[in-house]
Design an enzyme around this catalytic site. Structure first.
Site, PDB file in Angstrom:
ATOM      1  N   THR A  18      -0.700  -0.309   6.484  1.00 56.25           N
ATOM      2  CA  THR A  18      -0.260  -1.148   5.373  1.00 56.25           C
ATOM      3  C   THR A  18      -0.046  -2.566   5.883  1.00 56.25           C
ATOM      4  OG1 THR A  18       1.463  -1.516   3.722  1.00 56.25           O
ATOM      5  CG2 THR A  18       2.155  -0.423   5.742  1.00 56.25           C
ATOM      6  N   GLY A  19      -0.212  -3.537   4.998  1.00 56.04           N
ATOM      7  CA  GLY A  19      -0.061  -4.944   5.413  1.00 56.04           C
ATOM      8  C   GLY A  19      -1.302  -5.711   5.012  1.00 56.04           C
ATOM      9  N   GLY A  29      -4.781  -6.604   4.706  1.00 58.91           N
ATOM     10  CA  GLY A  29      -5.990  -5.821   4.937  1.00 58.91           C
ATOM     11  C   GLY A  29      -6.938  -6.471   5.937  1.00 58.91           C
ATOM     12  N   SER A  80     -10.212  -4.057   0.013  1.00 66.37           N
ATOM     13  CA  SER A  80      -9.030  -3.740   0.813  1.00 66.37           C
ATOM     14  C   SER A  80      -9.406  -2.873   2.024  1.00 66.37           C
ATOM     15  CB  SER A  80      -8.058  -2.996  -0.094  1.00 66.37           C
ATOM     16  OG  SER A  80      -7.192  -2.207   0.653  1.00 66.37           O
ATOM     17  N   ASP A  81      -8.506  -2.835   2.999  1.00 63.40           N
ATOM     18  CA  ASP A  81      -8.732  -1.983   4.179  1.00 63.40           C
ATOM     19  C   ASP A  81      -8.554  -0.487   3.879  1.00 63.40           C
ATOM     20  OD1 ASP A  81      -5.815  -2.907   4.002  1.00 63.40           O
ATOM     21  OD2 ASP A  81      -5.701  -1.122   5.250  1.00 63.40           O
ATOM     22  N   ARG A  95     -12.844  -8.758  -3.702  1.00 60.28           N
ATOM     23  CA  ARG A  95     -12.272  -8.559  -2.360  1.00 60.28           C
ATOM     24  C   ARG A  95     -12.078  -7.056  -2.101  1.00 60.28           C
ATOM     25  NH1 ARG A  95      -6.979  -6.705  -0.285  1.00 60.28           N
ATOM     26  NH2 ARG A  95      -6.875  -7.467   1.843  1.00 60.28           N
ATOM     27  N   THR A 124       0.883  -1.127   0.000  1.00 57.65           N
ATOM     28  CA  THR A 124       0.000   0.000   0.000  1.00 57.65           C
ATOM     29  C   THR A 124       0.937   1.196   0.000  1.00 57.65           C
ATOM     30  OG1 THR A 124      -1.480  -1.232   1.447  1.00 57.65           O
ATOM     31  CG2 THR A 124      -1.713   1.100   1.521  1.00 57.65           C
TER      32      THR A 124
HETATM   33  N1  GLY Z   1      -3.441  -3.298   2.839  1.00 58.71           N
HETATM   34  C1  GLY Z   1      -3.737  -3.559   1.509  1.00 58.71           C
HETATM   35  C2  GLY Z   1      -4.658  -4.671   1.297  1.00 58.71           C
HETATM   36  O1  GLY Z   1      -4.642  -5.640   2.036  1.00 58.71           O
HETATM   37  O2  GLY Z   1      -5.419  -4.626   0.378  1.00 58.71           O
END
Ligand code: GLY
Length: 317
Positions: free
Chosen positions: A229-230, A232, A210-211, A208, A180
């Protein structure tokens, strides 16, 4: 209004150790160059929100990072991008989910800031890009396409794609990184803003979410601002960005808020990182992953977190 030195922190993802030393050099160059440009804009008096949008655009343009140009491909070989923007002074969130064929997903999130409907996905996102008269843009790089082709040949054994684009000679460890980009700014008038933009995990199933375009991944108010970041799903399970911001709002120091939040995350086996700023000008980060690709500008100096120890770590400057 009293004016103070602005503060800026940005990230380009989190994950396992970088592996190749040359990668560290190019990442540092890119991150330091971008954080300096964002700082210059803030120093010239731009609002935190405008600086965040500018910083996200610069990072979306860099093919090294998993956002905008250089985004990872999903399981069906398409790129779908998401971005969230929150203006802390207005405590207002806007976002775009799974948009295709645009250069700067953050621009769509920024356009939605004053709108009555502030988070749009898929068909609505495509419709908005048309309404904004954005030129169609293909964000797929050769490297990301090759990454997907390797996975296709391997019948999609990897759970996700690499967050930092590799090279033909040194392809990424596909299980190693997830990414991210994020930008957090405290402007001269003491206003906070945050933006996060992503191509997702890569190789994920269609639809799907993302966060990044949720308040778990991107959150700000008048007290603090956080970009995550990481993985989601891990970020959403911890409601990471909002959790840190609420703790600081309720009176915890940034150091205590990060220590508690990342202690809980470690106990829960999470894999992620976050960058943060407080209204007092504290620049902060935390991670459970091996590396967090973050760089910051204090007003006096530029620093980064590229060579921190692996494992859980938090820091405040
Ligand atoms: N943090 C990005 C995702 O998992 O989509």
């Amino acid at each position: 209004m009293t004016q103070a030195l602005p503060k800026v922190i940005i990230h380009g993802g989190a994950g396992s150790s970088l592996g190749h030393k040359e990668r560290l050099v190019t990442l540092r160059e890119d991150l330091h160059g971008i954080v300096k440009q964002v700082y210059q804009k803030a120093e010239a008096g731009a609002s935190a929100r405008d600086c965040v949008v500018f910083g996200c655009q610069l990072m979306e343009d860099s093919p090294q990072f998993n956002a905008g140009y250089g985004s990872v491909l999903q399981s069906d070989g398409q790129v779908r991008m998401s971005a969230g923007l929150m203006d802390g002074s207005a405590q207002r969130f806007s976002g775009i989910i799974n948009v295709s064929r645009v250069r700067h997903p953050i621009d769509l999130a920024a356009y939605l800031q004053p709108a009555p409907d502030r988070v749009l996905s898929d068909v609505g996102a495509a419709e908005l890009a048309r309404e904004m008269a954005l030129a169609p843009f293909d964000p797929i790089t050769d490297l990301r396409l090759q990454e997907w082709m390797r996975e296709r040949a391997n019948n999609f054994q990897s759970p996700m794609a690499g967050v930092v684009a590799g090279t033909v000679d040194a392809p990424e460890d596909l299980e190693a990184r997830r990414g991210t980009i994020g930008v957090v700014v405290l402007d001269m008038d003491g206003r906070l803003a945050v933006g996060t933009s992503t191509g997702g995990k890569g190789l994920e199933r269609l639809g799907r979410v993302s966060d990044s375009a949720t308040s778990a991944g991107t959150y700000a108010n008048g007290f603090a601002a956080v970009s995550c970041t990481g993985i989601g799903e891990d970020i959403v399970d911890e409601c990471l960005a909002s959790r840190i911001v609420v703790r600081v709002t309720d009176g915890m120091t940034m150091t205590a808020a990060l220590a508690k939040t990342f202690g809980e995350a470690t106990a829960n086996g999470r894999d992620f990182g976050a960058i943060a700023l407080s209204h007092r000008g504290e620049i902060a980060w935390g991670k459970t992953s091996d590396v967090l690709l973050a760089a910051y500008h204090t007003g006096d100096a530029v620093g980064d977190t590229l060579e921190l120890n692996s494992g859980t770590l938090t820091g405040v400057v």
